[in-house]
Design a protein around this motif. Structure first.
Motif, PDB file in Angstrom:
ATOM      1  N   ARG A  80      64.050  25.151  57.315  1.00 33.13           N
ATOM      2  CA  ARG A  80      62.769  24.665  58.003  1.00 33.13           C
ATOM      3  C   ARG A  80      63.330  24.604  59.335  1.00 33.13           C
ATOM      4  O   ARG A  80      64.704  24.254  59.656  1.00 33.13           O
ATOM      5  N   ARG A  81      62.423  25.037  60.609  1.00 28.00           N
ATOM      6  CA  ARG A  81      62.908  24.620  61.808  1.00 28.00           C
ATOM      7  C   ARG A  81      61.645  23.829  62.579  1.00 28.00           C
ATOM      8  O   ARG A  81      60.438  23.979  62.074  1.00 28.00           O
ATOM      9  N   LEU A  82      62.140  23.153  63.553  1.00 29.97           N
ATOM     10  CA  LEU A  82      61.042  22.124  64.303  1.00 29.97           C
ATOM     11  C   LEU A  82      60.287  23.209  65.233  1.00 29.97           C
ATOM     12  O   LEU A  82      59.097  22.906  65.632  1.00 29.97           O
ATOM     13  N   ALA A  83      61.046  23.830  65.750  1.00 34.17           N
ATOM     14  CA  ALA A  83      60.889  24.757  66.835  1.00 34.17           C
ATOM     15  C   ALA A  83      61.676  25.870  66.723  1.00 34.17           C
ATOM     16  O   ALA A  83      62.652  26.023  66.134  1.00 34.17           O
ATOM     17  N   GLU A  84      61.372  26.844  67.535  1.00 27.71           N
ATOM     18  CA  GLU A  84      62.399  27.968  67.847  1.00 27.71           C
ATOM     19  C   GLU A  84      63.834  27.687  68.303  1.00 27.71           C
ATOM     20  O   GLU A  84      63.998  27.006  69.297  1.00 27.71           O
ATOM     21  N   GLY A  85      64.803  27.843  67.400  1.00 29.45           N
ATOM     22  CA  GLY A  85      66.002  27.347  67.686  1.00 29.45           C
ATOM     23  C   GLY A  85      66.266  26.041  67.684  1.00 29.45           C
ATOM     24  O   GLY A  85      67.600  25.618  67.886  1.00 29.45           O
ATOM     25  N   VAL A  86      65.327  25.223  66.800  1.00 30.04           N
ATOM     26  CA  VAL A  86      65.593  23.668  66.750  1.00 30.04           C
ATOM     27  C   VAL A  86      65.421  23.419  65.251  1.00 30.04           C
ATOM     28  O   VAL A  86      64.337  23.648  64.652  1.00 30.04           O
ATOM     29  N   PHE A  87      66.678  23.269  64.706  1.00 21.96           N
ATOM     30  CA  PHE A  87      66.796  23.338  63.268  1.00 21.96           C
ATOM     31  C   PHE A  87      66.252  21.954  62.846  1.00 21.96           C
ATOM     32  O   PHE A  87      66.683  20.775  63.222  1.00 21.96           O
ATOM     33  N   ASP A  88      65.742  21.950  61.377  1.00 27.17           N
ATOM     34  CA  ASP A  88      65.404  20.634  60.618  1.00 27.17           C
ATOM     35  C   ASP A  88      66.818  20.378  59.963  1.00 27.17           C
ATOM     36  O   ASP A  88      66.985  21.166  58.921  1.00 27.17           O
ATOM     37  N   ILE A  89      67.596  19.584  60.660  1.00 29.28           N
ATOM     38  CA  ILE A  89      68.958  19.482  59.986  1.00 29.28           C
ATOM     39  C   ILE A  89      68.960  19.155  58.362  1.00 29.28           C
ATOM     40  O   ILE A  89      69.836  19.382  57.573  1.00 29.28           O
ATOM     41  N   GLU A  90      68.103  17.963  58.242  1.00 29.52           N
ATOM     42  CA  GLU A  90      67.963  17.571  56.735  1.00 29.52           C
ATOM     43  C   GLU A  90      67.809  18.718  55.860  1.00 29.52           C
ATOM     44  O   GLU A  90      68.350  18.790  54.791  1.00 29.52           O
ATOM     45  N   ASP A  91      66.638  19.526  55.891  1.00 33.39           N
ATOM     46  CA  ASP A  91      66.348  20.775  55.273  1.00 33.39           C
ATOM     47  C   ASP A  91      67.518  21.777  55.283  1.00 33.39           C
ATOM     48  O   ASP A  91      67.676  22.310  54.091  1.00 33.39           O
ATOM     49  N   LEU A  92      68.243  21.823  56.346  1.00 37.84           N
ATOM     50  CA  LEU A  92      69.153  22.902  56.567  1.00 37.84           C
ATOM     51  C   LEU A  92      70.289  22.378  55.635  1.00 37.84           C
ATOM     52  O   LEU A  92      70.821  23.266  54.637  1.00 37.84           O
ATOM     53  N   ILE A  93      70.778  21.114  55.488  1.00 38.32           N
ATOM     54  CA  ILE A  93      71.802  20.637  54.320  1.00 38.32           C
ATOM     55  C   ILE A  93      71.389  20.870  53.064  1.00 38.32           C
ATOM     56  O   ILE A  93      72.140  21.311  52.156  1.00 38.32           O
ATOM     57  N   PHE A  94      70.206  20.597  52.895  1.00 38.45           N
ATOM     58  CA  PHE A  94      69.523  20.532  51.506  1.00 38.45           C
ATOM     59  C   PHE A  94      69.488  22.183  51.077  1.00 38.45           C
ATOM     60  O   PHE A  94      69.908  22.497  50.037  1.00 38.45           O
ATOM     61  N   ARG A  95      68.864  22.988  51.649  1.00 33.76           N
ATOM     62  CA  ARG A  95      68.758  24.508  51.588  1.00 33.76           C
ATOM     63  C   ARG A  95      70.231  24.685  51.315  1.00 33.76           C
ATOM     64  O   ARG A  95      70.305  26.167  50.415  1.00 33.76           O
ATOM     65  N   THR A  96      71.105  24.657  52.320  1.00 36.07           N
ATOM     66  CA  THR A  96      72.631  25.164  52.057  1.00 36.07           C
ATOM     67  C   THR A  96      73.161  24.878  51.001  1.00 36.07           C
ATOM     68  O   THR A  96      73.858  25.694  49.956  1.00 36.07           O
TER      69      THR A  96
END
Ligand code: MLT
Length: 201
Positions: free
Chosen positions: A59-75
């Motif tokens: 997920r991202r919160l806006a263009e170029g602004v990542f949802d870091i919690e989701d990034l870690i989970f999805r990675t």
């Protein structure tokens, strides 16, 4: 994860992990696999996140602004999927080269940033820095190709240079190819990636 797997004719050739951009599918990058290594097995994955119906890898919160919690989970989810896919299809988990475009390049970068030895190499077309302020695992000798656009509004040149510096700082061998275009993947960039791949693997 939804995916396509095709078994290659050369079991020693790197397995290509294809990761599409926002709004793409697991079919988008199949022509790249043909250009890079037609004898390789191909694992092409569809991102598990939907942004208004557009598949993404996190997920991202806006263009170029990542949802870091989701990034870690999805990675982590993708990393675990690679292990189970290797068992299911009988390929070498240690012989995967990622090929990602845009959002797909960002999740590939995140794999490198979070897990040591998870990839044998990576082709990142128009990537950003996936996450900042974390200690990176060792990437000694890891070959990474970055394709970037001097006029890319989504991944500006400063972002590319930051990513390059972080990867080199962790020990990776980085080759950056610049195009004087924007965010699109051009034929000359694909040709440069293919030339790099043949030289490297
Ligand atoms: C991202 O969200 O990963 C980047 O902004 C690139 C994109 O997919 O538009």
């Amino acid at each position: 994860m939804k995916h396509l797997f095709t078994k290659g004719t050369d079991p020693k050739a790197p397995v290509l992990l294809l990761l599409h951009g926002t709004g793409g599918t697991e079919r988008d990058l199949l022509p790249l696999a043909q250009r890079l290594s037609p004898s390789s097995s191909v694992l092409s994955v569809r991102g598990n996140v939907s942004e208004n119906g557009m598949p993404r890898f996190f997920r991202r919160l806006a263009e170029g602004v990542f949802d870091i919690e989701d990034l870690i989970f999805r990675t982590q989810e993708l990393c675990e999927f690679l292990g189970s896919a290797a068992k299911e299809y009988g390929f070498d988990r240690g012989n995967i080269v990622a090929v990602g475009y845009s959002n797909g390049a960002n999740i590939a970068g995140s794999l490198l940033f979070h897990y040591r030895d998870t990839l044998k190499g990576a082709i990142l077309h128009h990537p950003m820095v996936p996450i900042r302020g974390i200690e990176l695992p060792s990437m000694v000798q890891l070959p990474v190709f970055i394709g970037a656009g001097e006029n890319d509004p989504i991944c500006p040149p400063g972002e590319t240079r930051d990513l390059e510096a972080l990867l080199i700082g962790a020990g990776a061998h980085v080759t950056t190819h610049w195009e004087s275009f924007g965010h699109q993947l051009t034929g000359t960039e694909v040709a440069a990636a293919a030339e790099w791949f043949h030289r490297t693997f």
